[in-house]
Design a protein around this motif. Structure first.
Motif, mmCIF file in Angstrom:
data_model
loop_
_atom_site.group_PDB
_atom_site.id
_atom_site.type_symbol
_atom_site.label_atom_id
_atom_site.label_comp_id
_atom_site.label_asym_id
_atom_site.label_seq_id
_atom_site.Cartn_x
_atom_site.Cartn_y
_atom_site.Cartn_z
ATOM 1 N N THR A 63 -10.400 18.376 -17.873
ATOM 2 C CA THR A 63 -11.102 19.090 -16.806
ATOM 3 C C THR A 63 -10.092 19.462 -15.721
ATOM 4 O O THR A 63 -8.971 18.945 -15.715
ATOM 5 N N PRO A 64 -10.461 20.320 -14.796
ATOM 6 C CA PRO A 64 -9.517 20.684 -13.727
ATOM 7 C C PRO A 64 -9.334 19.599 -12.668
ATOM 8 O O PRO A 64 -8.494 19.744 -11.784
ATOM 9 N N PHE A 65 -10.075 18.502 -12.746
ATOM 10 C CA PHE A 65 -10.009 17.464 -11.724
ATOM 11 C C PHE A 65 -8.932 16.433 -12.049
ATOM 12 O O PHE A 65 -8.790 16.016 -13.198
ATOM 13 N N VAL A 66 -8.186 16.008 -11.026
ATOM 14 C CA VAL A 66 -7.141 14.995 -11.178
ATOM 15 C C VAL A 66 -7.251 14.010 -10.017
ATOM 16 O O VAL A 66 -7.452 14.422 -8.877
ATOM 17 N N LEU A 67 -7.128 12.725 -10.326
ATOM 18 C CA LEU A 67 -7.024 11.706 -9.278
ATOM 19 C C LEU A 67 -5.542 11.589 -8.955
ATOM 20 O O LEU A 67 -4.785 10.942 -9.684
ATOM 21 N N SER A 68 -5.112 12.243 -7.896
ATOM 22 C CA SER A 68 -3.684 12.242 -7.568
ATOM 23 C C SER A 68 -3.259 10.858 -7.090
ATOM 24 O O SER A 68 -4.036 10.114 -6.503
ATOM 25 N N SER A 69 -2.052 10.523 -7.384
ATOM 26 C CA SER A 69 -1.391 9.260 -7.008
ATOM 27 C C SER A 69 -2.060 8.024 -7.612
ATOM 28 O O SER A 69 -1.946 6.937 -7.065
ATOM 29 N N LEU A 70 -2.783 8.187 -8.729
ATOM 30 C CA LEU A 70 -3.328 7.023 -9.430
ATOM 31 C C LEU A 70 -2.177 6.355 -10.171
ATOM 32 O O LEU A 70 -1.467 7.014 -10.924
ATOM 33 N N PRO A 71 -1.952 5.058 -9.960
ATOM 34 C CA PRO A 71 -0.815 4.400 -10.636
ATOM 35 C C PRO A 71 -1.063 4.270 -12.136
ATOM 36 O O PRO A 71 -2.212 4.181 -12.578
ATOM 37 N N ARG A 72 0.016 4.251 -12.905
ATOM 38 C CA ARG A 72 -0.101 4.087 -14.358
ATOM 39 C C ARG A 72 -0.668 2.719 -14.687
ATOM 40 O O ARG A 72 -0.331 1.726 -14.048
ATOM 41 N N GLY A 73 -1.550 2.682 -15.665
ATOM 42 C CA GLY A 73 -2.126 1.412 -16.093
ATOM 43 C C GLY A 73 -3.062 0.795 -15.075
ATOM 44 O O GLY A 73 -3.281 -0.416 -15.093
ATOM 45 N N ALA A 74 -3.629 1.601 -14.201
ATOM 46 C CA ALA A 74 -4.529 1.074 -13.167
ATOM 47 C C ALA A 74 -5.751 0.434 -13.804
ATOM 48 O O ALA A 74 -6.257 0.904 -14.821
ATOM 49 N N GLY A 75 -6.228 -0.627 -13.192
ATOM 50 C CA GLY A 75 -7.397 -1.330 -13.698
ATOM 51 C C GLY A 75 -8.686 -0.615 -13.346
ATOM 52 O O GLY A 75 -8.705 0.365 -12.591
ATOM 53 N N THR A 76 -9.771 -1.145 -13.869
ATOM 54 C CA THR A 76 -11.076 -0.531 -13.663
ATOM 55 C C THR A 76 -11.454 -0.476 -12.181
ATOM 56 O O THR A 76 -11.993 0.527 -11.710
ATOM 57 N N GLY A 77 -11.163 -1.532 -11.442
ATOM 58 C CA GLY A 77 -11.508 -1.564 -10.011
ATOM 59 C C GLY A 77 -10.758 -0.522 -9.215
ATOM 60 O O GLY A 77 -11.331 0.136 -8.333
ATOM 61 N N VAL A 78 -9.478 -0.347 -9.520
ATOM 62 C CA VAL A 78 -8.669 0.651 -8.812
ATOM 63 C C VAL A 78 -9.178 2.050 -9.129
ATOM 64 O O VAL A 78 -9.316 2.898 -8.226
ATOM 65 N N ILE A 79 -9.485 2.301 -10.402
ATOM 66 C CA ILE A 79 -9.996 3.626 -10.788
ATOM 67 C C ILE A 79 -11.329 3.890 -10.101
ATOM 68 O O ILE A 79 -11.575 5.001 -9.623
#
Length: 138
Positions: A63-79
């Protein structure tokens, strides 16, 4: 020779919001949390009910949506925090793509009588428009 700009706008990247094309969660959105290899990624959709799991790119639509600056391997709570902070699920539900999918699903679920009622409503609307245009042109 100068480099030409890319025609592609959506890339497989950590934080990219994806639409699932198959499986039990078909039609739900999720976020790419980690890239495994050239064929699979770990996705997670804590607010949409999609469990964290490896998923093949063949069964995802970017999709055209991106969560910018999301760290790699982020856990469910962070997402979950990033999704709620950015309001991504609400943006998706307001998008024309999601609304078209919802309309198609609603149309497919109609029974015979409901399809008949839709046909009558369309005929009535068409007749009203035709009469209004006839008055305006006359």
């Amino acid at each position: 020779m100068p480099a030409q700009p890319s025609n592609f706008k959506r890339f497989v990247e950590v934080g990219r919001v994806v639409l699932l094309k198959s499986g039990p969660q078909e039609g739900q959105i999720a976020v790419i949390a980690e890239i495994i290899d050239h064929n699979r990624a770990i996705i997670d959709g804590p607010t949409t009910g999609v469990p964290r799991q490896p998923f093949s790119y063949r069964h995802l639509t970017l999709t055209p949506f991106v969560l910018s600056s999301l760290p790699r391997g982020a856990g469910t709570g962070v997402i979950r925090k990033y999704l709620e902070k950015d309001g991504t699920v609400e943006k998706w539900q307001k998008s024309s793509w999601a609304q078209k999918r919802e309309a198609i699903a609603k149309r497919r679920s109609l029974n015979d009588f409901e399809r008949f009622c839709v046909m009558l409503a369309k005929k009535s609307r068409r007749d009203t428009v035709r009469k209004t245009l006839a008055k305006a042109s006359a």
